[in-house]
Design a protein around this motif. Structure first.
Motif, PDB file in Angstrom:
ATOM      1  N   UNK A 178      44.951  64.304  40.660  1.00 36.27           N
ATOM      2  CA  UNK A 178      45.242  65.199  41.819  1.00 36.27           C
ATOM      3  C   UNK A 178      45.842  66.420  41.314  1.00 36.27           C
ATOM      4  N   UNK A 179      46.738  66.282  40.084  1.00 35.51           N
ATOM      5  CA  UNK A 179      47.316  67.468  39.591  1.00 35.51           C
ATOM      6  C   UNK A 179      46.656  68.408  38.931  1.00 35.51           C
ATOM      7  N   UNK A 180      45.421  67.585  38.216  1.00 36.74           N
ATOM      8  CA  UNK A 180      44.425  68.646  37.570  1.00 36.74           C
ATOM      9  C   UNK A 180      43.566  69.533  38.614  1.00 36.74           C
ATOM     10  N   UNK A 181      43.187  69.037  39.638  1.00 36.57           N
ATOM     11  CA  UNK A 181      42.455  69.472  40.934  1.00 36.57           C
ATOM     12  C   UNK A 181      43.373  70.471  41.422  1.00 36.57           C
ATOM     13  N   UNK A 182      44.543  70.355  41.668  1.00 35.62           N
ATOM     14  CA  UNK A 182      45.510  71.571  42.228  1.00 35.62           C
ATOM     15  C   UNK A 182      45.195  72.438  41.180  1.00 35.62           C
ATOM     16  N   UNK A 183      45.896  72.428  39.998  1.00 34.71           N
ATOM     17  CA  UNK A 183      46.055  73.252  39.037  1.00 34.71           C
ATOM     18  C   UNK A 183      44.863  74.118  38.881  1.00 34.71           C
ATOM     19  N   UNK A 184      43.659  73.588  38.792  1.00 36.49           N
ATOM     20  CA  UNK A 184      42.286  74.181  38.739  1.00 36.49           C
ATOM     21  C   UNK A 184      42.166  75.263  39.958  1.00 36.49           C
ATOM     22  N   UNK A 185      42.607  74.786  40.935  1.00 40.40           N
ATOM     23  CA  UNK A 185      42.160  75.679  42.307  1.00 40.40           C
ATOM     24  C   UNK A 185      43.228  76.828  42.180  1.00 40.40           C
ATOM     25  N   UNK A 186      44.501  76.409  41.691  1.00 41.66           N
ATOM     26  CA  UNK A 186      45.207  77.768  41.639  1.00 41.66           C
ATOM     27  C   UNK A 186      44.776  78.640  40.599  1.00 41.66           C
ATOM     28  N   UNK A 187      44.262  78.231  39.327  1.00 43.71           N
ATOM     29  CA  UNK A 187      43.748  79.159  38.391  1.00 43.71           C
ATOM     30  C   UNK A 187      42.487  80.013  39.023  1.00 43.71           C
ATOM     31  N   UNK A 188      41.830  79.181  39.875  1.00 46.33           N
ATOM     32  CA  UNK A 188      40.604  79.874  40.534  1.00 46.33           C
ATOM     33  C   UNK A 188      41.182  81.097  41.427  1.00 46.33           C
ATOM     34  N   UNK A 189      42.323  80.926  42.159  1.00 45.11           N
ATOM     35  CA  UNK A 189      42.766  81.985  42.869  1.00 45.11           C
ATOM     36  C   UNK A 189      43.217  83.057  42.097  1.00 45.11           C
ATOM     37  N   UNK A 190      43.909  82.727  41.155  1.00 49.43           N
ATOM     38  CA  UNK A 190      44.556  83.752  40.118  1.00 49.43           C
ATOM     39  C   UNK A 190      43.387  84.720  39.435  1.00 49.43           C
ATOM     40  N   UNK A 191      42.110  84.054  39.291  1.00 49.79           N
ATOM     41  CA  UNK A 191      41.005  84.740  38.780  1.00 49.79           C
ATOM     42  C   UNK A 191      40.450  85.700  39.980  1.00 49.79           C
ATOM     43  N   UNK A 192      40.567  85.215  41.072  1.00 50.34           N
ATOM     44  CA  UNK A 192      39.793  85.777  41.962  1.00 50.34           C
ATOM     45  C   UNK A 192      40.696  87.263  42.450  1.00 50.34           C
ATOM     46  N   UNK A 193      42.160  87.006  42.242  1.00 49.05           N
ATOM     47  CA  UNK A 193      42.838  88.151  42.577  1.00 49.05           C
ATOM     48  C   UNK A 193      42.718  88.981  41.448  1.00 49.05           C
ATOM     49  N   UNK A 194      42.583  88.832  40.065  1.00 50.63           N
ATOM     50  CA  UNK A 194      42.201  89.672  38.852  1.00 50.63           C
ATOM     51  C   UNK A 194      40.697  90.374  39.394  1.00 50.63           C
ATOM     52  N   UNK A 195      39.796  89.564  39.729  1.00 51.76           N
ATOM     53  CA  UNK A 195      38.475  89.919  39.672  1.00 51.76           C
ATOM     54  C   UNK A 195      38.513  91.193  40.908  1.00 51.76           C
ATOM     55  N   UNK A 196      38.966  90.988  42.061  1.00 53.90           N
ATOM     56  CA  UNK A 196      39.344  91.939  42.880  1.00 53.90           C
ATOM     57  C   UNK A 196      39.807  93.304  42.454  1.00 53.90           C
ATOM     58  N   UNK A 197      40.450  93.431  41.414  1.00 53.27           N
ATOM     59  CA  UNK A 197      40.858  94.594  40.872  1.00 53.27           C
ATOM     60  C   UNK A 197      39.981  95.312  40.018  1.00 53.27           C
ATOM     61  N   UNK A 198      38.806  94.565  39.298  1.00 54.00           N
ATOM     62  CA  UNK A 198      37.694  95.209  38.575  1.00 54.00           C
ATOM     63  C   UNK A 198      36.827  96.197  39.326  1.00 54.00           C
ATOM     64  N   UNK A 199      36.270  97.099  38.687  1.00 52.88           N
ATOM     65  CA  UNK A 199      35.257  97.806  39.271  1.00 52.88           C
ATOM     66  C   UNK A 199      33.758  97.209  38.865  1.00 52.88           C
ATOM     67  N   UNK A 200      33.612  96.189  39.566  1.00 48.86           N
ATOM     68  CA  UNK A 200      32.426  95.483  39.433  1.00 48.86           C
ATOM     69  C   UNK A 200      31.516  96.105  40.292  1.00 48.86           C
ATOM     70  N   UNK A 201      30.086  96.279  40.030  1.00 50.73           N
ATOM     71  CA  UNK A 201      29.107  96.802  40.894  1.00 50.73           C
ATOM     72  C   UNK A 201      29.036  96.025  42.150  1.00 50.73           C
ATOM     73  N   UNK A 202      28.633  96.674  43.219  1.00 52.43           N
ATOM     74  CA  UNK A 202      28.562  95.959  44.404  1.00 52.43           C
ATOM     75  C   UNK A 202      27.188  94.915  44.656  1.00 52.43           C
ATOM     76  N   UNK A 203      26.302  95.279  43.889  1.00 53.55           N
ATOM     77  CA  UNK A 203      25.112  94.623  44.043  1.00 53.55           C
ATOM     78  C   UNK A 203      24.529  94.229  42.514  1.00 53.55           C
ATOM     79  N   UNK A 204      23.944  93.196  42.384  1.00 54.05           N
ATOM     80  CA  UNK A 204      23.306  92.776  40.999  1.00 54.05           C
ATOM     81  C   UNK A 204      21.986  93.604  40.552  1.00 54.05           C
ATOM     82  N   UNK A 205      21.833  93.699  39.524  1.00 56.04           N
ATOM     83  CA  UNK A 205      20.618  94.739  39.251  1.00 56.04           C
ATOM     84  C   UNK A 205      19.118  94.335  39.864  1.00 56.04           C
TER      85      UNK A 205
END
Length: 836
Positions: free
Chosen positions: A743-770
């Motif tokens: 259960x701890x592994x699952x919780x830690x993994x979900x926290x990491x995903x949330x951190x990456x999501x916050x990081x990605x939202x600051x990136x200048x990624x294109x709005x659409x795929x090619x």
């Protein structure tokens, strides 16, 4: 819509010289039943010029060019042993688009009836044509037997004497196709009764004969669906699609009215029905007829060919699979038996291009019919398929990606009416099964269904259609993981959605085809359904309305509106696995469209259609994905959204079976989702989808074709691989990678995903795929042998330009965000096909 127009006209037919005073088969009465082979085909009206002046002027109608069937050889059965005196037999025969003949019914006395019925399947005809395209036709053909005189037999006719030819009967204002020079126009008049079937407004139909010329479809009518307007592919070449914004789980698949879980084999494979058995494929993108229900998106319906009272077959062999189909008459032509199937052997190709992949599929079809009388038929239709796709891991273990089977057995009784129309009673038995990643059974479904369908023309202006159907399904589901991992949120969502249970669905429906005026057709309809699952029930009512107004001979105005309901749905392509219960209520769709249909010079046709679809309580595991998130499929399936799609479709085509043919299909659309207070474009919203194809007959049996496919990219889609490599949330230097997740592994993994999501939202990624582009090519050489036998060699390439498609961006802590590409997937096909 069903269309029955009865007209009398004067034309001519002449007998050939009768060898040995045997009977001359003289066409003196014909009833032509034009089977639907184009999406918007007009009802044929056969009328001779001399008779046209005696009729009152009708409202403007479109004027397709129609030609009657004409025999290509003698149609003269010998005088039967035991016959006494003269005799006459009237046959109702179906002249198929390939020129073969099957007997529908016969009237007369023995032994003349048996002689005529036994000889008819050996005849060959130049098929009926509409606008130059071969179509099925049903005609009344009278065979006259004359007792041999007590004198020496008459000398046979000269070998080069041409057979009788049927005269072209053109509707008012149409140019009659010239008779072949070697077949002089016969002088005797005939009476013609024309009975045609017209597609529902906003329906597109494709016949096998035309589809086999389409590059990239591999001669498969169902694979050609992806090229039609309103259809948005998930990925290039993958035969699962959104139809006017409705996801694959909300698109219904039917074969002869029998619901099936999927139409296509895994991994860009062909359809699960042998192409030689398919008469046509209909795409109903919205506002479909009342007999279709329980899907809020589009419906794809395949209709099989009528039984043939002639021994015939077809076989093909390609680099990766082989198939065959054979049909033969029995009981003196009153019965038919058919078997067909396909088997794949892609191992050699995969060992060269994808050594870590295992792939296999097969399918089968079997059909038997027996005519109890000229108006009654019983039949049995069995078909099924198997698919297997697995990945071989580096340690040698097999990871099953998809493994499933489905089977259907349909027992049917048909009653044909003298005025046209049909009553069908049918009982369907079904079985489906899928496996999990370990190859163990994850889901199994057993099905019992029954349906009754009636189509009855009351008069020239009114056709009544009605029916009832019910299905009872027993689901046995076991999707538990055996690796000891603590269940994640997605695991728990899967357990809630997929449960063992019994589901019941039943419905009543009726619609009326009203020809209020010669140029106006109105089709009101109503459908009611009852759903029951896991103790919950829901009843729904779906009104439908479609109209067609022939404004001028070359312009028709079309419209369709319908309300639809469906239980919660998942991906829709996994046999034996469907969501249970009615949590959140049934899904609701409001589908509306209006368009104009144009008949252009040189056999071109065009349609321009505007549409809007609204979806409520929508469960869309693919499209309900808010931007910048990474939520499992099961969690997204639990989300309920409100959705809408609007757009414009343009479709212009000239039959690919002509010397020079082609089409352009373009869809401009936008699909939006609303989940809670958040609004966003559907994860598979493609603004532009374009297909353009052309085929040219080079002469001497050579035909060359090409097809270009272009579509814009979907909204930016992200997948989080966390540490960038293993995809399981563990650090690369972890020494205990194989232990079960806690259960701890699952919780830690979900926290990491949330951190990456916050990081990605600051990136200048294109709005659409090619965007994506591909080119498909096809070259065929055909040899026509004696007695109608055909052999063809086909070289075909899907994605000859070796284009890659970006499916999503993959984000990890170590590598950041990178595009994840599919391909290039290039599928070459070298095949030989033969028919007799």
């Amino acid at each position: 819509m069903d269309r029955a127009l009865r007209r009398r006209s004067a034309s001519s037919a002449a007998p050939t010289a009768a060898p040995r005073a045997f009977a001359a088969a003289v066409a003196v009465g014909a009833r032509l039943a034009l089977a639907l082979d184009e999406a918007t085909a007009e009802p044929a009206q056969a009328q001779a010029p001399a008779a046209a002046a005696e009729r009152p002027a009708a409202a403007p109608q479109a004027a397709p060019q129609l030609t009657m069937p004409s025999p290509l050889g003698p149609t003269e059965p010998p005088y039967p042993p035991g016959g006494v005196g003269d005799g006459t037999v009237v046959l109702r025969i179906t002249v198929h688009a390939d020129g073969t003949v099957s007997v529908v019914e016969a009237e007369g006395e023995e032994p003349f009836v048996s002689a005529a019925v036994g000889a008819a399947p050996s005849w060959r005809f130049e098929p009926a044509r509409r606008d130059g395209r071969p179509i099925n036709a049903r005609i009344l053909f009278r065979v006259a037997f004359h007792a041999p005189p007590p004198v020496a037999p008459v000398a046979p006719a000269a070998p080069d004497e041409p057979p009788a030819a049927a005269t072209v009967l053109a509707p008012p204002g149409a140019r009659a196709a010239p008779a072949p020079p070697s077949r002089p126009a016969p002088p005797e008049p005939i009476d013609v009764v024309v009975v045609g079937e017209r597609a529902a407004p906003m329906t597109t139909s494709m016949t096998r004969e035309e589809v086999r010329q389409m590059p990239g479809a591999f001669g498969d009518p169902f694979r050609a669906i992806e090229a039609l307007p309103g259809v948005t592919p998930i990925a290039s070449g993958v035969p699962y699609f959104f139809v006017r914004g409705a996801p694959p789980g909300n698109v219904g698949y039917f074969v002869d009215g029998v619901r099936v879980p999927l139409l296509y084999h895994v991994a860009l494979g062909p359809s699960v029905i042998h192409p030689a058995l398919v008469e046509r494929v209909d795409l109903y993108p919205g506002g479909f007829p009342a007999r279709f229900g329980r899907y809020i998106g589009g419906v794809i319906g395949g209709e099989t060919r009528e039984p043939a009272r002639l021994f015939h077959g077809e076989g093909n062999i390609r680099l990766f699979d082989a198939g065959a189909l054979v049909e033969a008459p029995w009981a003196d032509g009153r019965g038919t038996a058919l078997v067909g199937g396909r088997y794949a052997y892609p191992g050699a190709l995969l060992s060269l291009f994808s050594p870590g992949v295992e792939l296999g599929y097969w399918d089968y079809q079997a059909r038997a019919t027996y005519d109890l009388s000229p108006y009654d038929r019983v039949g049995l239709f069995a078909f099924g398929s198997h698919d297997y796709l697995a990945r071989i891991e580096d340690d040698g273990e097999t990871d099953v990606v998809l493994a499933g089977d489905f089977h259907r057995l349909d027992l049917r009784y048909d009653r044909f009416f003298a005025r046209g129309g049909r009553l069908r009673h049918a009982v369907t038995l079904g079985y489906e099964e899928s496996s999990n990643q370990d190859g163990e059974r994850a889901g199994r479904t057993r099905l019992f269904g029954t349906r009754t369908e009636l189509s009855a023309p009351v008069s020239e202006r009114l056709t009544v259609r009605a029916g009832a159907d019910a299905q009872l399904e027993r689901y046995d589901i076991d999707i538990r993981e055996n690796d000891g991992d603590f269940p994640s949120r997605n695991d728990r969502a899967l357990a809630r959605l997929f449960t063992s249970r019994e589901d019941l669905s039943a419905g009543l429906w009726a619609d009326v085809v009203v020809r209020a005026a010669p140029a106006l057709e109105v089709v009101p309809g109503l459908r009611g359904d009852l759903f029951s699952s896991e103790g919950a029930t829901d009843a729904t009512v779906d009104p439908r309305l479609a109209t067609r107004l022939q404004a001028t001979p070359s312009v028709a105005l079309l419209s369709a509106f319908g309300m639809t309901h469906q239980p919660p749905s998942f991906l829709g392509a996994v046999p034996g696995l469907q969501i249970g219960g009615l949590r959140g209520g049934t899904q609701t769709g409001l589908l509306a469209s209006a368009g104009v249909e144009l008949r252009l010079p040189e056999g071109f046709r065009a349609t321009v259609t505007a549409f809007r679809s609204g979806f409520f309580n929508l469960s869309d595991a693919l499209g309900n994905r808010p931007p910048g998130t990474d939520v499992g499929l099961a969690q997204r399936a639990e989300l309920r959204a409100t959705g809408s799609t609007h757009g414009l479709e343009i479709y212009a085509h000239r039959s690919l079976s002509k010397r020079l043919g082609g089409f352009v299909s373009y869809t401009l659309s936008r699909s939006v989702r609303h989940v809670g207070r958040e609004s966003f474009d559907s994860a598979f919203d493609r603004r532009h989808v374009l297909n353009a194809a052309a085929a040219v007959d080079l002469g001497r049996g050579w035909k060359l074709g090409g097809r270009a496919v272009f579509y814009s990219g979907i909204p930016m889609t992200l997948d989080y691989d966390l540490w960038g490599g293993d995809g399981n949330g563990q650090r690369p230097d972890n020494d205990d990678e194989d232990r079960p997740d806690t259960e701890e592994d699952i919780r830690r993994r979900e926290q990491l995903r949330e951190q990456i999501a916050r990081y990605v939202r600051r990136l200048s990624l294109p709005e659409r795929l090619p965007a994506f582009f591909r080119l498909d090519l096809r070259l065929e050489k055909r040899w026509v042998l004696r007695e109608g036998r055909l052999v063809s060699l086909t070289v075909e390439v899907l994605n000859a330009t070796a284009g890659k498609e970006t499916l999503q961006y993959e984000c990890s802590i170590l590598r950041g965000c990178e595009p994840e590409e599919l391909g290039p997937i290039v599928i070459p096909s070298l095949g030989v096909e033969a028919s007799f």
